[in-house]
Motif scaffolding. Structure first.
Motif, mmCIF file in Angstrom:
data_model
loop_
_atom_site.group_PDB
_atom_site.id
_atom_site.type_symbol
_atom_site.label_atom_id
_atom_site.label_comp_id
_atom_site.label_asym_id
_atom_site.label_seq_id
_atom_site.Cartn_x
_atom_site.Cartn_y
_atom_site.Cartn_z
ATOM 1 N N TRP A 208 -83.281 35.168 50.184
ATOM 2 C CA TRP A 208 -84.151 35.762 49.173
ATOM 3 C C TRP A 208 -84.235 37.266 49.379
ATOM 4 N N CYS A 209 -84.630 37.941 48.319
ATOM 5 C CA CYS A 209 -84.859 39.384 48.410
ATOM 6 C C CYS A 209 -85.975 39.748 47.446
ATOM 7 N N ASP A 210 -86.896 40.567 47.916
ATOM 8 C CA ASP A 210 -88.045 40.996 47.127
ATOM 9 C C ASP A 210 -87.912 42.470 46.786
ATOM 10 N N PHE A 211 -88.155 42.797 45.506
ATOM 11 C CA PHE A 211 -88.164 44.190 45.052
ATOM 12 C C PHE A 211 -89.514 44.413 44.389
ATOM 13 N N GLY A 217 -100.508 52.515 35.067
ATOM 14 C CA GLY A 217 -101.598 51.874 34.341
ATOM 15 C C GLY A 217 -102.905 51.830 35.096
ATOM 16 N N GLY A 218 -102.973 52.472 36.244
ATOM 17 C CA GLY A 218 -104.206 52.471 37.017
ATOM 18 C C GLY A 218 -103.940 52.814 38.465
ATOM 19 N N LYS A 219 -104.961 52.710 39.270
ATOM 20 C CA LYS A 219 -104.862 53.066 40.679
ATOM 21 C C LYS A 219 -104.470 51.871 41.529
ATOM 22 N N ASP A 220 -103.545 52.105 42.445
ATOM 23 C CA ASP A 220 -103.161 51.105 43.450
ATOM 24 C C ASP A 220 -102.709 49.781 42.836
ATOM 25 N N ILE A 221 -101.934 49.862 41.743
ATOM 26 C CA ILE A 221 -101.364 48.668 41.129
ATOM 27 C C ILE A 221 -99.957 48.477 41.688
ATOM 28 N N PHE A 222 -99.671 47.317 42.187
ATOM 29 C CA PHE A 222 -98.414 47.060 42.897
ATOM 30 C C PHE A 222 -97.964 45.650 42.544
ATOM 31 N N GLY A 223 -96.659 45.470 42.382
ATOM 32 C CA GLY A 223 -96.141 44.138 42.110
ATOM 33 C C GLY A 223 -94.636 44.134 42.065
ATOM 34 N N GLY A 224 -94.065 42.957 41.889
ATOM 35 C CA GLY A 224 -92.608 42.872 41.859
ATOM 36 C C GLY A 224 -92.135 41.455 41.636
ATOM 37 N N ILE A 225 -90.849 41.266 41.885
ATOM 38 C CA ILE A 225 -90.215 39.955 41.759
ATOM 39 C C ILE A 225 -89.416 39.672 43.021
ATOM 40 N N ARG A 270 -72.720 24.757 38.682
ATOM 41 C CA ARG A 270 -74.177 24.756 38.534
ATOM 42 C C ARG A 270 -74.784 25.789 39.474
ATOM 43 N N LEU A 271 -75.701 26.629 38.945
ATOM 44 C CA LEU A 271 -76.379 27.642 39.737
ATOM 45 C C LEU A 271 -77.876 27.580 39.445
ATOM 46 N N ARG A 272 -78.682 27.771 40.510
ATOM 47 C CA ARG A 272 -80.132 27.743 40.368
ATOM 48 C C ARG A 272 -80.750 28.933 41.100
ATOM 49 N N TYR A 273 -81.754 29.525 40.466
ATOM 50 C CA TYR A 273 -82.441 30.679 41.037
ATOM 51 C C TYR A 273 -83.936 30.577 40.754
ATOM 52 N N GLY A 274 -84.723 31.020 41.721
ATOM 53 C CA GLY A 274 -86.166 31.092 41.540
ATOM 54 C C GLY A 274 -86.627 32.531 41.597
ATOM 55 N N MET A 275 -87.513 32.908 40.674
ATOM 56 C CA MET A 275 -88.088 34.246 40.643
ATOM 57 C C MET A 275 -89.596 34.131 40.761
ATOM 58 N N LEU A 276 -90.143 34.675 41.839
ATOM 59 C CA LEU A 276 -91.583 34.690 42.033
ATOM 60 C C LEU A 276 -92.109 36.035 41.536
ATOM 61 N N VAL A 277 -92.786 36.008 40.396
ATOM 62 C CA VAL A 277 -93.399 37.209 39.825
ATOM 63 C C VAL A 277 -94.761 37.368 40.486
ATOM 64 N N HIS A 278 -94.964 38.454 41.225
ATOM 65 C CA HIS A 278 -96.176 38.552 42.039
ATOM 66 C C HIS A 278 -96.830 39.916 41.957
ATOM 67 N N ALA A 279 -98.147 39.912 42.038
ATOM 68 C CA ALA A 279 -98.921 41.136 42.196
ATOM 69 C C ALA A 279 -99.137 41.388 43.682
ATOM 70 N N GLY A 280 -99.293 42.651 44.035
ATOM 71 C CA GLY A 280 -99.621 43.002 45.403
ATOM 72 C C GLY A 280 -98.416 43.088 46.317
ATOM 73 N N ARG A 281 -98.690 43.456 47.556
ATOM 74 C CA ARG A 281 -97.677 43.563 48.604
ATOM 75 C C ARG A 281 -97.688 42.272 49.414
ATOM 76 N N LEU A 282 -96.624 41.511 49.341
ATOM 77 C CA LEU A 282 -96.559 40.251 50.071
ATOM 78 C C LEU A 282 -95.921 40.462 51.438
ATOM 79 N N THR A 283 -96.416 39.780 52.439
ATOM 80 C CA THR A 283 -95.841 39.849 53.776
ATOM 81 C C THR A 283 -94.526 39.081 53.816
ATOM 82 N N ALA A 284 -93.717 39.359 54.830
ATOM 83 C CA ALA A 284 -92.462 38.627 55.013
ATOM 84 C C ALA A 284 -92.732 37.140 55.174
ATOM 85 N N GLU A 285 -93.824 36.801 55.808
ATOM 86 C CA GLU A 285 -94.174 35.389 55.989
ATOM 87 C C GLU A 285 -94.464 34.729 54.643
ATOM 88 N N ALA A 286 -95.216 35.413 53.794
ATOM 89 C CA ALA A 286 -95.537 34.856 52.477
ATOM 90 C C ALA A 286 -94.280 34.693 51.631
#
Length: 301
Positions: A208-211, A217-225, A270-286
């Protein structure tokens, strides 16, 4: 809250959680690719770019091959004789309920001025909650899971290829792709192998790789996929294509990065991919826990 969708047949599907619009699936005769844009965080902040001036053939969150038997399906500036297009056939179905939205789409991949059929595709996409039991507080977001099967519809081998990265530093791209908004130039990158920079993640095999990065749009807004390669995929774990300059941010699970792929007549891929759309800074563990969630629950057969 229940999921819902509004379908404008032949054009787009707007997807909602309760009354909040989260993302739109774009398709139709005027689209050379099918793709998600906008992709929003809960709260409305947009993560994706569609047709940016520098690479107008980049479209939010999308899957595309580069070359099939020499025909270009990636860039949209080639002569018709040298290029290809994916086209939806029949009716795309969209079913929404308490647990999410399920899209089913049949496509054909055609090439040249006479629209010669090369390949058929059956695509299944599920958008669903990121279960409260699976996510660290106070994170929020949702899953996009793509399951797609390609069938060689010709009597000859189809060769899937790319611009070779050993010749061109920017080569190697083709596959499941994310074009982030430009504010993500201040990105936080993380992959399953401990990489935290472009140099440590680009062209490297990973589960996996997170970007993720700051958003306007405001202060301290963070997120990614975070993009997850399914353990049942051929060539798992594939290298990731990771690019981050002031003008261009890009993430891709690059199936062809190391070498081309041949699909014999009538055979399936056949190919499969999952995209986790997330707010905030996620830890490597998460993020690592997200891989287990995707493989065991979200993409379960």
């Amino acid at each position: 809250m229940t999921w819902g969708c509004i379908h404008d047949p032949g054009k787009r599907i707007d997807i909602y959680k309760g009354a909040e619009h989260l993302l739109t699936y774009q398709y139709g005769e005027d689209k050379p690719k099918s793709y998600f844009h906008p992709v929003r965080l809960p709260g409305g902040h947009v993560l994706t770019l569609d047709s940016p001036y520098d690479h107008y053939w980049h479209h939010g969150l999308y899957f595309a091959w580069k070359l099939i038997n020499g025909f270009n399906f990636w860039e949209e500036n080639e002569p018709a004789a040298d290029s290809g297009k994916m086209r939806t056939i029949d009716n795309i179905t969209a079913n929404a309920g308490e647990n999410g939205v399920h899209l089913q789409q049949k496509l054909v991949w055609e090439c040249g001025e006479d629209h010669t059929l090369l390949m058929e595709e059956e695509r299944s996409i599920r958008i669903s909650d990121w279960d409260a039991a699976d996510r660290p507080a106070p994170a929020c977001g949702y899953w996009i899971a793509m399951d797609t099967t390609f069938r060689n519809a010709t009597a000859k081998v189809l060769r899937f290829d790319r611009t070779p990265p050993e010749t061109f530093s920017w080569g190697g791209y083709a596959g499941m792709s994310f074009r982030p908004v430009r504010s993500m130039a201040a990105a936080a990158i993380a992959n399953s192998e401990g990489g935290s920079t472009v140099e440590q993640a680009h062209g490297m095999k990973a589960k996996w790789c997170d970007f993720a990065g700051p958003l306007d749009g405001g202060k301290d807004i963070f997120g990614g996929i975070c993009m997850y390669d399914h353990p049942g995929n051929l060539r798992f774990s594939s290298p990731f294509y990771v690019w981050n300059t002031p003008e261009l941010q890009f993430l891709q699970s690059a199936f062809l990065f190391e070498e081309a792929f041949d699909l014999p007549p009538g055979e399936l891929l056949r190919l499969r991919y999952g995209m986790l759309v997330h707010a905030g800074r996620l830890t490597a563990e998460a993020l690592a826990n997200g891989f287990e969630q995707y493989a065991e629950k979200i993409a379960a057969d």
